[in-house]
Design a protein around this motif. Structure first.
Motif, short mmCIF file in Angstrom:
data_model
loop_
_atom_site.label_atom_id
_atom_site.label_comp_id
_atom_site.label_asym_id
_atom_site.label_seq_id
_atom_site.Cartn_x
_atom_site.Cartn_y
_atom_site.Cartn_z
N LEU A 396 34.23 41.58 35.79
CA LEU A 396 34.11 41.87 37.22
C LEU A 396 33.31 43.16 37.43
O LEU A 396 32.45 43.22 38.33
CB LEU A 396 35.49 41.99 37.85
N ASP A 397 33.58 44.16 36.64
CA ASP A 397 32.83 45.42 36.76
C ASP A 397 31.35 45.22 36.46
O ASP A 397 30.48 45.77 37.16
CB ASP A 397 33.42 46.47 35.81
N GLN A 399 29.56 42.63 36.87
CA GLN A 399 28.88 41.78 37.85
C GLN A 399 28.96 42.31 39.28
O GLN A 399 28.44 41.67 40.19
CB GLN A 399 29.48 40.37 37.81
N THR A 400 29.61 43.44 39.47
CA THR A 400 29.74 44.01 40.82
C THR A 400 28.69 45.11 41.01
O THR A 400 28.63 46.06 40.23
CB THR A 400 31.15 44.59 41.02
N ALA A 404 29.32 48.20 46.11
CA ALA A 404 29.94 47.02 46.73
C ALA A 404 31.43 47.26 46.94
O ALA A 404 32.09 47.93 46.15
CB ALA A 404 29.72 45.79 45.86
N HIS A 406 33.85 45.03 46.87
CA HIS A 406 34.67 44.27 45.94
C HIS A 406 33.80 43.26 45.20
O HIS A 406 32.65 42.99 45.62
CB HIS A 406 35.81 43.56 46.68
N PRO A 407 34.30 42.67 44.13
CA PRO A 407 33.50 41.67 43.40
C PRO A 407 33.25 40.43 44.25
O PRO A 407 34.03 40.09 45.16
CB PRO A 407 34.37 41.34 42.18
N SER A 408 32.16 39.74 43.94
CA SER A 408 31.84 38.50 44.65
C SER A 408 32.64 37.33 44.08
O SER A 408 33.24 37.42 43.00
CB SER A 408 30.34 38.20 44.51
N ALA A 411 31.36 36.38 40.72
CA ALA A 411 31.86 37.26 39.66
C ALA A 411 33.25 36.83 39.21
O ALA A 411 33.55 36.80 38.01
CB ALA A 411 31.88 38.71 40.15
#
Length: 451
Positions: A396-397, A399-400, A404, A406-408, A411
């Motif tokens: 998650l980290d 891909q964020t 941002a 929060h993660p998408s 992700a």
């Protein structure tokens, strides 16, 4: 009736332990804001707790065989109480991790201590059902940490919420110290308890259910057994039996998906990834617990009536979990609510399925080493959960995007795909040790014996 009273006291201690363990799940977003950390560091809170829990299982199992359930439940309750007090005032990630470590150590002493109460107070034929009831009713602690804890955090704040959790822990400790007894009183038992040990096997010898932990004798002779059997030898013997390792991998492959969803990443996935309202997400987590409460007795009944098909049930649970996640992760856009409900309903079987591992531990080990064998089994699911928690947090980290909120959803999808290698590896190990156990049973040519 007294056996149910003893079980109820131990069960209450376990419910409170599950509450402490699960409290971070719905407090994860608030913890990230309070401590000023990202998803990877946030996952370290759960990892620290679970790593200590898993690492303590075998040492605690040995201590349990020596000191009994009452002492370990009291010590574990005090440690969790201390952990919640520290967490209530934590203002940095280091203090928060220390608090979760205390909770993890205390939690490690709880569940297998209650299983030992079940093994010593109840007859073997009722063990599968009572173990399932213990695991599932214990999840009321997770239910209490869902909607009620969310509301308390919202209206009372961080410190008050976790101070209240500490008070709940103190109540459980007092009840354990004043009410619990490790085993029934001695009554007209033979000098050698091993003479009452019997072994039951199905006609085709595919899986064995030794009955060696008769409640009316094992607890009374534990002191004598302690003098005859070295603990390290008992632990080696438990590990050497393929049935114990079958229990370990059963616990590994069935538990992690539902545990990680409930413990940490389910709530952010539902709210940040799938866009559900916080109250709706909390209700889904509650459904996860309620469904487990309903499924536990059914699986316990199945294992009691058809013990020779337990591994088939385990593999079926794994397949259903993978299929449900595949449908959610491949759905174009955000998944509809009905599909998320289906996912949660499938995950409700994960917890009861993992309890089958403890049934294997009881089946293939005598009473004087049941604590160590149970500890070995209990390592499996929590090691898998640790791996998944860390992997999801790191992915998650990565891909964020910086800045941002929060993660998408994409992700989250890639992060949860880490489950597939764990399912595959665990299923292969279950199949492998099922075959090894069957060969061991055939080689020993065990037959039905009646005391």
């Amino acid at each position: 009736m007294r056996r149910y009273l003893m079980w109820s006291v131990g069960l209450l201690a376990y419910i409170v332990a599950v509450f402490h363990r699960s409290s971070l799940g719905v407090a994860g977003v608030a913890a990230a804001e309070r401590l000023g950390v990202g998803t990877a560091l946030l996952s370290m809170l759960s990892v620290a707790q679970l790593a200590v829990y898993a690492g303590m299982q075998i040492p605690v199992g040995v201590l349990l065989d020596r000191f009994g359930s009452r002492r370990l439940l009291a010590a574990g309750g005090l440690l969790m109480l201390a952990g919640q007090l520290v967490f209530a005032f934590a203002g940095d990630v280091g203090t928060a991790i220390a608090a979760r470590v205390l909770i993890g150590v205390g939690d490690a002493m709880t569940f297998i201590s209650v299983l030992r109460i079940v093994a010593l107070w109840f007859p073997p034929r009722r063990n599968p059902l009572m173990v399932q009831l213990t695991g599932m009713v214990g999840q009321l602690g997770a239910l209490s940490s869902a909607v009620p804890l969310v509301l308390l955090l919202r209206h009372a704040g961080w410190t008050t919420t976790f101070l209240a959790s500490a008070v709940l822990g103190a109540v459980a400790v007092v009840l354990v110290v004043t009410s619990l007894r490790d085993h029934p009183e001695p009554a007209n038992l033979p000098d050698d308890p091993s003479s009452l040990s019997v072994t039951a096997i199905q006609p085709d010898k595919s899986e064995i259910t030794p009955i060696s932990d008769l409640s009316d004798m094992s607890g009374m002779h534990e002191d004598a057994a302690r003098g005859r059997v070295k603990r390290d030898l008992g632990l080696r013997n438990s590990w050497a039996h393929p049935g114990t390792r079958l229990g370990l991998w059963t616990h590994f492959v069935t538990q992690f998906s539902g545990t990680v969803f409930a413990l940490l990443w389910g709530y952010p996935f539902l709210t940040q990834g799938e866009g559900l309202a916080p109250d709706t997400a909390a209700l889904l987590l509650s459904l996860l617990t309620i469904g487990g409460l309903l499924m536990g007795p059914l699986i316990g009944h199945f294992c009691g009536r058809l013990p020779y098909h337990r591994s088939n049930l385990v593999l079926g649970i794994v397949g259903a979990s993978a299929l449900a996640w595949t449908a959610v992760l491949l759905w174009p856009g955000r998944a509809p609510l009905w599909l998320l409900v289906v996912l949660v309903l499938v995950l409700t079987v994960n917890g009861p399925g993992s309890m089958i591992g403890f049934d294997y531990a009881r089946s293939f080990n005598p009473a004087d080493r049941i604590g160590g064998a149970t500890g070995i089994v209990n390592v499996g699911g929590f090691v898998a959960s640790i791996v998944l928690i860390v992997a999801v947090g790191v992915l998650l980290d990565l891909q964020t995007a910086p800045g941002a909120d929060h993660p998408s959803l994409a992700a989250f999808r890639w992060a949860f795909a880490v489950q597939y290698p764990l399912w595959g590896f665990g299923a292969v190990q279950v199949y492998r040790y099922r075959r090894t156990t069957r060969r061991r049973v055939a080689a020993e040519d065990l037959t039905l014996a009646v005391a």
